[in-house]
Design an enzyme around this catalytic site. Structure first.
Site, PDB file in Angstrom:
ATOM      1  N   LYS A  31      -7.888 -46.508  21.423  1.00  0.00           N
ATOM      2  CA  LYS A  31      -8.527 -46.191  20.157  1.00  0.00           C
ATOM      3  C   LYS A  31      -8.971 -44.742  20.207  1.00  0.00           C
ATOM      4  O   LYS A  31      -8.591 -44.000  21.103  1.00  0.00           O
ATOM      5  CB  LYS A  31      -9.671 -47.164  19.909  1.00  0.00           C
ATOM      6  CG  LYS A  31      -9.200 -48.614  19.958  1.00  0.00           C
ATOM      7  CD  LYS A  31      -9.977 -49.508  19.027  1.00  0.00           C
ATOM      8  CE  LYS A  31      -9.321 -50.861  18.900  1.00  0.00           C
ATOM      9  NZ  LYS A  31      -9.430 -51.695  20.104  1.00  0.00           N
ATOM     10  N   MET A  54      -4.463 -31.444  23.422  1.00  0.00           N
ATOM     11  CA  MET A  54      -5.805 -32.003  23.613  1.00  0.00           C
ATOM     12  C   MET A  54      -6.874 -30.914  23.719  1.00  0.00           C
ATOM     13  O   MET A  54      -7.807 -31.034  24.503  1.00  0.00           O
ATOM     14  CB  MET A  54      -5.837 -32.877  24.879  1.00  0.00           C
ATOM     15  CG  MET A  54      -4.958 -34.102  24.748  1.00  0.00           C
ATOM     16  SD  MET A  54      -4.841 -35.060  26.265  1.00  0.00           S
ATOM     17  CE  MET A  54      -3.525 -34.245  27.122  1.00  0.00           C
ATOM     18  N   ASP A 106      -0.542 -46.862  21.330  1.00  0.00           N
ATOM     19  CA  ASP A 106      -1.872 -46.258  21.263  1.00  0.00           C
ATOM     20  C   ASP A 106      -2.040 -45.453  19.991  1.00  0.00           C
ATOM     21  O   ASP A 106      -1.151 -45.366  19.158  1.00  0.00           O
ATOM     22  CB  ASP A 106      -2.216 -45.469  22.536  1.00  0.00           C
ATOM     23  CG  ASP A 106      -1.057 -44.676  23.036  1.00  0.00           C
ATOM     24  OD1 ASP A 106      -0.418 -44.039  22.190  1.00  0.00           O
ATOM     25  OD2 ASP A 106      -0.782 -44.689  24.252  1.00  0.00           O
TER      26      ASP A 106
HETATM   27  N1  SAH Z   1       2.876 -37.423  24.880  1.00  0.00           N
HETATM   28  C1  SAH Z   1       2.406 -36.648  23.747  1.00  0.00           C
HETATM   29  C2  SAH Z   1       1.132 -35.930  24.037  1.00  0.00           C
HETATM   30  C3  SAH Z   1      -0.033 -36.809  24.293  1.00  0.00           C
HETATM   31  S1  SAH Z   1      -1.530 -35.905  24.501  1.00  0.00           S
HETATM   32  C4  SAH Z   1       3.500 -35.678  23.321  1.00  0.00           C
HETATM   33  O1  SAH Z   1       4.511 -35.512  24.035  1.00  0.00           O
HETATM   34  O2  SAH Z   1       3.369 -35.092  22.250  1.00  0.00           O
HETATM   35  C5  SAH Z   1      -2.191 -35.927  22.900  1.00  0.00           C
HETATM   36  C6  SAH Z   1      -2.165 -34.558  22.283  1.00  0.00           C
HETATM   37  O3  SAH Z   1      -0.900 -34.258  21.754  1.00  0.00           O
HETATM   38  C7  SAH Z   1      -3.085 -34.375  21.119  1.00  0.00           C
HETATM   39  O4  SAH Z   1      -4.402 -34.127  21.547  1.00  0.00           O
HETATM   40  C8  SAH Z   1      -2.501 -33.166  20.441  1.00  0.00           C
HETATM   41  O5  SAH Z   1      -2.846 -31.996  21.123  1.00  0.00           O
HETATM   42  C9  SAH Z   1      -1.021 -33.383  20.681  1.00  0.00           C
HETATM   43  N2  SAH Z   1      -0.370 -33.965  19.503  1.00  0.00           N
HETATM   44  C10 SAH Z   1       0.364 -35.095  19.477  1.00  0.00           C
HETATM   45  N3  SAH Z   1       0.889 -35.314  18.257  1.00  0.00           N
HETATM   46  C11 SAH Z   1       0.460 -34.305  17.483  1.00  0.00           C
HETATM   47  C12 SAH Z   1       0.649 -33.965  16.122  1.00  0.00           C
HETATM   48  N4  SAH Z   1       1.393 -34.723  15.301  1.00  0.00           N
HETATM   49  N5  SAH Z   1       0.066 -32.836  15.651  1.00  0.00           N
HETATM   50  C13 SAH Z   1      -0.662 -32.067  16.451  1.00  0.00           C
HETATM   51  N6  SAH Z   1      -0.877 -32.341  17.749  1.00  0.00           N
HETATM   52  C14 SAH Z   1      -0.323 -33.437  18.268  1.00  0.00           C
END
Ligand code: SAH
Length: 468
Positions: free
Chosen positions: A271, A390, A249
């Site tokens: 997306k 998020m 994704d």
């Molecule tokens: N499974 C993922 C989270 C998915 S939810 C994890 O463990 O990181 C998606 C959210 O993750 C985004 O809205 C943001 O808040 C955060 N996120 C993921 N990668 C990020 C990044 N490189 N920089 C900032 N926020 C990030």
């Protein structure tokens, strides 16, 4: 080839080490690993060797070296710091045709000790024949990272089933094909992910079944980390390079996607926010169907699959459908992003606990506006860091609610955009002004919010500033 690589069985055989110091200790432990009967000859022993002698692990002859002491030995190592003694040992051993190694003196050796990667019973030996020992060690380090630690257990499993496989497949060709499939398919992956019992059952079934050439698919649910490909685990990388199809994704970074096997089919199921996204139930079924076609399916997710990743729902459906799978954790955004932003999530003085939560906007029944529904009292406790996933769209609401539920308006807070990547941006403020600052900076998702006094530490600890 300057010398012949051989593996020598020395179990219970008399191996002599001349010298009682640190170098000798290392050689002794290598010999003990191969179950040798080790005898150390030296005027005195260093502490670790003394301990091993007292524990009965080695024999000890307190003496200066004499040639006759080598009688009956199958292998000799000289590890003294006296060149004269080392030469005498070498000469005496050569006179009796006993293989001899003199540490750091290739000219005096009849054999050398390679760098090894130990996945017993599989052992890989690397030698540069004394030309470049450091290079040999670097090669060793590369192999260490490439070869799963559990290859040894896989070999033991194969040994256990060797006779059964022989009985089932009479010709070597079909045996070879069977083992190739086993070592590269779901059974091996079960072993690598620590599911030894399941692997044995699957192997026994595969031997029984007549369709041993049929393809069995599987799913790898892999955390791709927050963006920087260097933060992938060894296991993630290995599976990314052996998949047939990759279901990913939008959160997975381009740089990480670059590392997926070139020939793999790529399926994008998510997306941008609010645009077309495959519903979760359909993703779950897609994984099942692809695996049932016999494919090795990489389900690649940003961060960690079990942290706001809906990974649990995906494997639930796999389980219901009997599809083998494994889960590979990734560095979650909270972890990776805070590190790269120079914000430790806990600190002796500022925060003894840390909460991860989601700031997703929801439309409640009967309401016109989307709202962020969270356990505000839990999020506003003192001495705690709050990390909000998020939360970019709901940021203003979140700040207002945190203040309304008791946090000081001056509580430090930060938003990090695309953390760990070359596009990382960090906006720091407090609960009263963060939303405005972020709006001005026009940050783009994904963004992570960090609230708490630890945010102040960034002033001192910021170390990753790709845009400066
Ligand atoms: N499974 C993922 C989270 C998915 S939810 C994890 O463990 O990181 C998606 C959210 O993750 C985004 O809205 C943001 O808040 C955060 N996120 C993921 N990668 C990020 C990044 N490189 N920089 C900032 N926020 C990030």
């Amino acid at each position: 080839m300057e010398s012949l690589p051989i593996f020598m069985r020395i179990k219970s055989a008399r191996c002599v080490v001349v010298g009682g110091g640190e170098v000798a200790t290392r050689k002794v432990s290598m010999l003990l690993k191969a179950d040798a009967a080790v005898e150390v000859i030296a005027p005195e022993l260093c502490e670790p060797l003394k301990v091993q002698f007292l524990a009965g692990e080695i024999d000890y002859l307190q003496s200066t070296f004499e040639a006759a002491q080598l009688n009956g030995a199958v292998l000799v190592i000289a590890a003294t710091d006296d060149e004269g003694v080392n030469t005498a040992v070498s000469n005496a051993a050569k006179a009796q045709n006993i293989p001899v190694n003199v540490v750091d003196s290739p000219a005096l050796c009849t054999f050398t000790m390679p760098s090894i990667v130990d996945r017993s019973p599989v052992v890989i030996a690397i030698s540069s024949n004394g030309a470049a020992p450091v290079l040999a060690r670097l090669i060793r380090a590369k192999l260490e990272t490439m070869i799963p630690a559990s290859y040894g257990r896989l070999a033991y499993l194969a040994r256990e089933f060797r006779d059964a496989v022989k009985a089932k497949f009479s010709d070597t060709q079909s045996r070879r094909i069977f083992w190739e499939k086993t070592f590269q398919g779901p059974i091996a992956e079960l072993m690598f992910s620590g599911q030894e019992g399941a692997a044995k059952i699957a192997l026994a079934d595969a031997i029984k079944a007549d369709d041993s050439h049929a393809q069995h698919g599987e799913v790898y649910l892999v955390g791709g980390g927050p963006g920087d490909p260097d933060l992938l685990t060894f296991r993630a990388l290995r599976l990314m390079q052996q998949c047939d199809v990759c279901v990913y994704d939008k959160l997975v970074s381009k740089e990480v996607m670059e590392l997926v096997r070139r020939d793999a089919e790529l399926i994008n199921v998510g997306k941008a926010r609010d645009k077309h996204t495959l519903p979760q139930e359909e993703i779950n079924l897609l994984l099942v169907n692809l695996a049932k076609e016999g494919k090795r399916v990489l389900r690649l997710k940003g961060g960690d699959p079990f942290i706001f990743g809906r990974g649990g729902e995906e494997i639930e459906t796999l389980m219901e459908n009997g599809v083998p799978f494994q889960v590979v954790p990734g560095i979650t955004a909270a972890n990776g992003v805070s590190s790269y932003a120079g914000i430790p999530l806990t600190h002796r003085d500022y925060a003894q606990s840390c909460i991860f939560t989601t700031g997703h906007l929801k439309l409640k029944e009967g309401q016109q506006e989307h709202t962020v529904e969270l356990d505000w009292p839990a999020l506003t406790r003192p001495n705690q860091t709050v990390v909000i996933y998020m939360g970019l769209v709901g940021l203003a609401q979140i700040c207002v609610q945190l203040i309304a539920h008791g946090l000081d308006a001056g509580t430090p807070a930060a938003v990090v955009q695309q953390g760990t990547t070359s596009k990382q941006k960090v906006v720091v403020g407090d609960l009263s002004d963060l939303a405005i600052k972020v709006a001005t900076a026009e940050l783009k998702p994904p963004c992570l919010i960090i609230v708490g006094h630890v945010v102040k530490l960034r002033e001192k600890l910021a170390w990753f500033e790709p845009n400066l």
